[in-house]
Motif scaffolding. Structure first.
Motif, PDB file in Angstrom:
ATOM      1  N   PRO A 192       0.520  -3.168  58.462  1.00 31.51           N
ATOM      2  CA  PRO A 192      -0.853  -3.664  58.650  1.00 31.51           C
ATOM      3  C   PRO A 192      -1.660  -3.563  57.369  1.00 31.51           C
ATOM      4  CG  PRO A 192      -0.621  -1.459  59.599  1.00 31.51           C
ATOM      5  CD  PRO A 192       0.754  -1.896  59.182  1.00 31.51           C
ATOM      6  N   LEU A 197      -5.576  -6.777  60.556  1.00 31.91           N
ATOM      7  CA  LEU A 197      -6.361  -6.159  61.630  1.00 31.91           C
ATOM      8  C   LEU A 197      -7.204  -7.194  62.372  1.00 31.91           C
ATOM      9  CD1 LEU A 197      -7.559  -2.843  59.912  1.00 31.91           C
ATOM     10  CD2 LEU A 197      -5.803  -3.096  61.685  1.00 31.91           C
ATOM     11  N   THR A 200      -4.999  -8.167  64.983  1.00 31.56           N
ATOM     12  CA  THR A 200      -4.713  -7.069  65.910  1.00 31.56           C
ATOM     13  C   THR A 200      -5.782  -6.915  66.990  1.00 31.56           C
ATOM     14  OG1 THR A 200      -3.599  -5.917  64.097  1.00 31.56           O
ATOM     15  CG2 THR A 200      -4.197  -4.596  66.028  1.00 31.56           C
ATOM     16  N   VAL A 201      -7.052  -7.084  66.621  1.00 31.27           N
ATOM     17  CA  VAL A 201      -8.121  -6.860  67.601  1.00 31.27           C
ATOM     18  C   VAL A 201      -8.120  -7.888  68.734  1.00 31.27           C
ATOM     19  CG1 VAL A 201      -9.628  -5.664  65.968  1.00 31.27           C
ATOM     20  CG2 VAL A 201      -9.865  -8.142  66.259  1.00 31.27           C
ATOM     21  N   VAL A 226     -13.843  -3.708  60.091  1.00 30.45           N
ATOM     22  CA  VAL A 226     -12.703  -2.989  59.513  1.00 30.45           C
ATOM     23  C   VAL A 226     -13.265  -1.762  58.810  1.00 30.45           C
ATOM     24  CG1 VAL A 226     -10.798  -3.079  57.873  1.00 30.45           C
ATOM     25  CG2 VAL A 226     -11.329  -5.078  59.283  1.00 30.45           C
ATOM     26  N   PRO A 230      -5.534   0.520  56.818  1.00 33.12           N
ATOM     27  CA  PRO A 230      -4.587   1.183  57.725  1.00 33.12           C
ATOM     28  C   PRO A 230      -3.362   1.725  56.990  1.00 33.12           C
ATOM     29  CG  PRO A 230      -4.464  -1.209  57.968  1.00 33.12           C
ATOM     30  CD  PRO A 230      -5.612  -0.935  57.030  1.00 33.12           C
ATOM     31  N   LEU A 235       0.308   0.443  65.033  1.00 28.24           N
ATOM     32  CA  LEU A 235      -1.078   0.754  65.369  1.00 28.24           C
ATOM     33  C   LEU A 235      -1.199   0.973  66.868  1.00 28.24           C
ATOM     34  CD1 LEU A 235      -2.508  -2.206  63.286  1.00 28.24           C
ATOM     35  CD2 LEU A 235      -2.718   0.208  62.642  1.00 28.24           C
ATOM     36  N   VAL A 237      -3.834   0.281  69.962  1.00 31.50           N
ATOM     37  CA  VAL A 237      -5.004  -0.537  70.282  1.00 31.50           C
ATOM     38  C   VAL A 237      -5.444  -0.211  71.703  1.00 31.50           C
ATOM     39  CG1 VAL A 237      -5.928  -2.876  70.424  1.00 31.50           C
ATOM     40  CG2 VAL A 237      -4.036  -2.390  68.856  1.00 31.50           C
ATOM     41  N   VAL A 255      -8.849   0.197  67.124  1.00 29.77           N
ATOM     42  CA  VAL A 255      -7.512   0.192  66.534  1.00 29.77           C
ATOM     43  C   VAL A 255      -7.346   1.467  65.703  1.00 29.77           C
ATOM     44  CG1 VAL A 255      -5.860  -1.063  65.107  1.00 29.77           C
ATOM     45  CG2 VAL A 255      -7.609  -2.325  66.390  1.00 29.77           C
ATOM     46  N   ASP A 257      -4.648   3.933  63.350  1.00 28.31           N
ATOM     47  CA  ASP A 257      -3.425   3.831  62.567  1.00 28.31           C
ATOM     48  C   ASP A 257      -2.543   5.065  62.757  1.00 28.31           C
ATOM     49  OD1 ASP A 257      -4.472   5.843  60.964  1.00 28.31           O
ATOM     50  OD2 ASP A 257      -4.645   4.603  59.166  1.00 28.31           O
ATOM     51  N   ALA A 264     -10.292   0.000  62.883  1.00 31.41           N
ATOM     52  CA  ALA A 264     -11.080  -1.192  63.217  1.00 31.41           C
ATOM     53  C   ALA A 264     -11.692  -1.037  64.596  1.00 31.41           C
ATOM     54  CB  ALA A 264     -10.216  -2.459  63.169  1.00 31.41           C
TER      55      ALA A 264
END
Lengths: 274, 274
Positions: A192, A197, A200-201, A226, A230, A235, A237, A255, A257, A264
């Protein structure tokens, strides 16, 4: 923008500057759910254009308003710098595609402030704690989905492992709490970074599934912060929805790490279609 | 835009259309903390311009990026419609002022999606609960601040009543939790509406005070969701900060009306100056 692109995420979010502040992209169908590209993937594409247009490299806060569904194919991102400061810079970006008769249509409009994460102080004073969830090996791979007809392209780009308490919806028993927790990694093993990110969200199954809703829950607006770069590795979430009312719901994401840092936070407003 | 304006909030957030999509405003010093106007007040001014420029009346989700401190005096808001749909419309707005040598400077850039709250379904399915705080009469008026030198103009526009557990910072004993709860009303008695909620989400003392910080914590970006039309009467506002790291913190706000409905949610990213 690199010449050697080994990850599919980097390849598929690449943008090419074609004029000052203007970027061409080729949106890849691999990040779709049905015919509609994932909103987090699109945010990463726009975020990459802004990282080039603005004098700072990292997205600190990015707000995207989704105007229309976006499909695979060519797109253009036009950026506009509002302010370039010492620590932070702010700009807008719009992603356009052409419809069948060639007319340019704006799909997403974004407003973002960028900075440089590596320049931040390293103090951390947080009351937030990582989500309480089982280790990676004990979570459920989305490849194990009991419904074989449920196999959107997007699933193959991600190595998602859902917390067992978050998978009831897949077998007809959603918890009703509006929660979703998962381990997240890119399927190609790319680690990541601040840009990924943004994907990722918005990459987990929606909390709406855990609330027992089955239809599409399109994002109206998503804002991601952010907070730090990371560390390598998967990760965690955690998504939560506290308020579904009037046909809309908010979905918050945190999020974390592999070093247990909150990297995030995001919130989106989504529309419940029935 | 009304001819009869009896509330100071309505008068001081009024905008006048001077060209298609362009509005003039006279920013009032009554909403300042020192020389700097409150970010929520400014968001309400921009929000009023967007309510005129867009085909829908109510802010559903509004993201503001604050580029520079804004003082009292003339300002111009320029709007740009991205999409006008049946249920929702989206547009950008920028607020400009002129600096000493007459150069126009952009102070705030906003991206917003508007809709019509009264057209929403009336289903509510929420796990969020109103903040646990004492009744209005048992909370602490900001007029009772023990430090008489602390009397920013803004305080006189608002009827804020702080939860007694949220006032330790004023006597040198912040809780350290990063929480702030208060009853909120406009001092002139005007009832809340979707537009005034844009002020409400950014009108309390910052959670940074409760974390023991004393300096200015300027907002980088604030996104507010208005979820339903507020009932008349005082509002309850609960702020929380979960993560302060690297010189930045997020501040979440929930706003509850007298009918116990969650009427607005917001999150801002703020910078901790030292």
């Amino acid at each position: 923008m690199s010449d050697e692109i080994s990850s599919e995420f980097d390849r598929d979010t690449a943008v090419r500057r074609v004029a000052p502040g203007e970027y061409a992209a080729d949106l890849a169908k691999g990040w779709a759910f049905g015919d509609v590209l994932n909103g987090g993937y699109l945010l990463a594409v726009v975020g990459r254009a802004l990282a080039d247009a603005l004098p700072h490299p990292d997205p600190f806060t990015v707000s995207a308003h989704y105007l229309a569904a976006t499909g695979a194919g060519p797109a253009v991102v036009r950026t506009d710098v509002a302010r370039a400061g010492f620590s932070l810079s702010t700009g807008s970006a719009s992603l356009f595609q052409r419809d069948e008769d060639g007319t340019e249509v704006e799909r997403i409009r974004v407003l973002a402030t960028y900075g440089e994460l590596d320049r931040l102080r390293d103090d951390v004073r947080t009351s937030a704690r990582p989500p309480d969830m089982p280790p990676y090996e004990e979570c459920v791979s989305t490849d194990e989905n009991p419904d074989p007809s449920f196999s959107p392209e997007l699933v193959h780009r991600l190595a998602l492992r859902l917390d067992p308490t978050s998978v009831g919806w897949a077998v007809g028993s959603p918890s009703g709490k509006g929660e979703m927790r998962a381990w997240f990694a890119l399927a190609d093993g790319r680690d990541p970074d601040p840009l990924s990110l943004l994907l990722t969200v918005d990459a987990l199954p929606p909390t709406a599934f855990d609330l027992g809703l089955k239809g599409w829950v399109p994002t109206v607006e998503l804002t991601a912060h952010v907070r730090c770069r990371p560390a390598p590795g998967p990760l965690r979430v955690a998504l939560t929805t506290r308020n579904m009312a009037g046909g809309y719901l908010e979905e918050d994401a945190e999020v974390w790490d592999s070093a247990d840092r909150l990297v995030a936070q995001s919130r989106q407003l989504a529309r419940v279609l029935e």
